[in-house]
Write an enzyme that holds these catalytic residues in place. Structure first.
Site, PDB file in Angstrom:
ATOM      1  CD  GLU A  48       0.110  -9.430   7.938  1.00 23.01           C
ATOM      2  OE1 GLU A  48       0.868  -8.582   7.442  1.00 23.01           O
ATOM      3  OE2 GLU A  48      -0.986  -9.763   7.418  1.00 23.01           O
ATOM      4  CD  GLU A  67       2.343  -4.372  -0.277  1.00 24.01           C
ATOM      5  OE1 GLU A  67       1.963  -4.203   0.905  1.00 24.01           O
ATOM      6  OE2 GLU A  67       3.060  -3.579  -0.897  1.00 24.01           O
ATOM      7  CE  LYS A 106     -13.287  -0.468  -0.284  1.00 22.46           C
ATOM      8  NZ  LYS A 106     -13.418   0.227   1.037  1.00 22.46           N
ATOM      9  N   PRO A 107     -10.839   3.821  -0.726  1.00 22.16           N
ATOM     10  CG  PRO A 107     -10.958   5.902   0.332  1.00 22.16           C
ATOM     11  CD  PRO A 107     -11.411   5.164  -0.901  1.00 22.16           C
ATOM     12  CB  SER A 164      -6.489  -9.725   4.488  1.00 16.62           C
ATOM     13  OG  SER A 164      -7.685  -9.980   3.777  1.00 16.62           O
ATOM     14  CB  CYS A 218       2.036  -5.491   4.659  1.00 16.72           C
ATOM     15  SG  CYS A 218       2.317  -4.177   3.477  1.00 16.72           S
TER      16      CYS A 218
END
Length: 547
Positions: free
Chosen positions: A416, A284, A211-212, A263, A318
């Protein structure tokens, strides 16, 4: 706030741009169609697992605001169907010799490089990044294919272990594929992250449901198309689309393992859902990465590395640098040179190598960057370069930005940013800077700049970071696909790349064969004599240092 709105930055109308644009930028790219024909997009869309009458969403090119494609959306039933198809193909794929599976990756390596021009344009159209930064994705994807093509056989080979009774107990560990893996990838590095998570899963014998993110789905589909062209069974790798909160949980519901990049907040949800099903996951997640510049650093190389570390893919990486700590002895000199270089960076939206920094990818990210910088400015931070939107270049452009005096209480300090923004700090000694760098709930990547190898190693081992680069911003660790990469703390669980990157997709099966004598009283020995002899044998094994 909408793209192009400068109501929170009234000084922007009076100031001259601190960052240049590429020559001829007034003739902004008029259309993406020469680079992404509708027929090409349609062929990619045809590879999605969707129902007969799916809903669709409009996907917009960040560089121009033009519609890329009306992307069909998969429903929960489509996700279930995708897993069924991948599962039906997985058993035959796993039964193939590892060498045959590796051969697919060898061919894919060449196809990635042969089709690099198409991939570069597609990546730029979908993400808004520069062409140079887009090539990073192709390079990492090809390197990943090459590495596992040559190394998977060794990673997956049976391993003989010492048995409980040496010689007469034969033990072998085998690695079996998990089954069908769910892979959820984000919009910022749609090709590289898909390759790094999907290719080792496939070569280990698994099927994949991918799933992109909707924004960059076509890049992932194109990677699949090349893999099929390289000899991968088409049913084995399914692609589903959809909004993350809808389609993502459906993927986790059916997967035998989940690899997620995104996230920290969503990663926690994935981990909780996976735990509820007793399946494994690797995550990640976010980063607030630190760069440390010691007083003996080569400033020419350090300034150049800092530019790469902060502004590659407009900071939407990231592992990009968001905090920079510079020794007081070289602080002023470094800052002068760094800010001068930042102001000279060229913003651009052309599909060529003219620009240094590209666009942010979506309106939400532009708003996050704008709000964090304005919050810091209002609360006392000083902007040395950038600090504003550039709608004259494109709808989602934001200038490369440098700030000082960023402190606790500002959103920018600990959260972030995921944009072209870095905060500068001065430090006095190594203990102080290590403590400051570690003062974060994240622990993904870090960068150290010094000529002293011993100092670099000692500092690196004290950093709470899954990856540490010495005299490089991030690419040395991230691009070394034979080594594990990943984060500590709120930056995630598990590792990708190297041995860990493929072992996560396998189950270890131990097969033990007993010969000659059973592990029980035998040959006329009663329980008392058996335990006495067995205890003596255990003492002897210790004396002989048998492991």
């Amino acid at each position: 706030m909408t793209a192009g709105d400068t109501t929170n930055a009234p000084e922007a109308a009076q100031e001259q741009p601190t960052t240049t644009t590429v020559p001829g930028q007034a003739e902004r790219l008029e259309s993406i169609r020469p680079f992404l024909p509708r027929e090409f997009a349609a062929r990619l869309v045809d590879q999605l697992t969707v129902g007969s009458n799916p809903q669709s969403v409009e996907i917009v090119a960040p560089l121009t605001g033009e519609t890329i494609v009306e992307l069909p959306q998969s429903g929960p039933g489509d996700v279930r169907h995708a897993f069924e198809k991948a599962r039906a193909a997985q058993a035959a794929w796993a039964a193939r010799p590892v060498g045959e599976r590796c051969a697919v990756l060898r061919r894919l390596h060449d196809l990635l490089l042969d089709n690099s021009e198409h991939l570069l344009s597609l990546l730029q159209v979908e993400t808004g990044k520069t062409r140079l930064h887009a090539f990073e994705e192709i390079g990492v994807s090809a390197a990943t294919a090459r590495h596992y093509a040559h190394s998977a056989r060794g990673y997956l080979r049976p391993r003989h272990k010492l048995g409980v009774l040496p010689i007469i107990t034969k033990v072998t560990e085998y690695r079996q594929p998990k089954g069908v893996v769910g892979v959820i990838t984000p919009w910022n590095y749609p090709l590289a992250l898909a390759a790094m998570d999907i290719l080792p899963a496939l070569v280990a014998g698994n099927g994949v449901v991918h799933k992109p993110d909707n924004q960059t789905a076509l890049s992932g589909v194109y990677l699949r198309q090349l893999a099929v062209q390289a000899g991968l069974p088409a049913e084995l790798w399914q692609v589903v689309t959809g909004d993350g909160p809808v389609t993502g949980p459906a993927v986790v519901d059916h997967a035998d393992y989940v690899a997620f990049t995104g996230s920290t907040r969503t990663g926690r949800q994935v981990a909780q859902q996976a735990a509820g099903r007793l399946i494994g996951c690797s995550l990640e997640l976010g980063g607030k990465n630190a760069m440390i510049v010691f007083d003996d650093a080569d400033l020419d190389k350090t300034v150049s590395g800092a530019i790469r570390g902060c502004y590659t893919s407009a900071g939407q990486l990231c592992i990009s640098i968001e905090r920079m700590y510079v020794h007081h002895a070289v602080y002023d000199q470094f800052v002068d040179r760094f800010v001068t270089e930042v102001k000279a960076l060229k913003l651009g939206s052309t599909l060529d190598f003219a620009a240094d920094v590209g666009s942010l990818t979506n309106t939400k990210q532009l708003e996050t960057v704008t709000q964090q910088v304005e919050d810091a400015r209002i609360k006392g931070a000083h902007v040395l370069a950038g600090g504003r939107r550039r709608p004259d270049v494109g709808p989602l452009f934001y200038e490369p930005t440098v700030l000082t005096d960023v402190a606790a209480g500002m959103t920018l300090y600990a959260e972030e940013t995921f944009g072209p923004v870095v905060s500068l700090y001065r430090f006095e000694n190594e203990a102080e800077v290590v403590q400051a760098a570690n003062d974060s709930r994240f622990g993904l990547s870090a960068s150290i700049w010094t000529r002293d190898t011993k100092r670099a190693k000692e500092a690196a081992l004290r950093l709470h970071s899954g990856m540490v680069n010495v005299n490089e911003a991030y690419a040395a660790a991230f691009g070394s696909v034979a080594a594990a990469t990943g984060g500590m703390g709120d930056s995630g669980l598990g590792r990708r790349s190297g041995a860990e990157g493929i072992w996560r997709y396998t189950e270890v099966q131990t097969v033990a064969r007993q010969t000659v004598l059973p592990i029980a009283p035998s040959l006329g020995l009663g329980p008392a004599r058996y335990t006495k002899y067995l205890g003596s044998a255990l003492r002897l094994l210790k004396i002989l240092r048998v492991r």
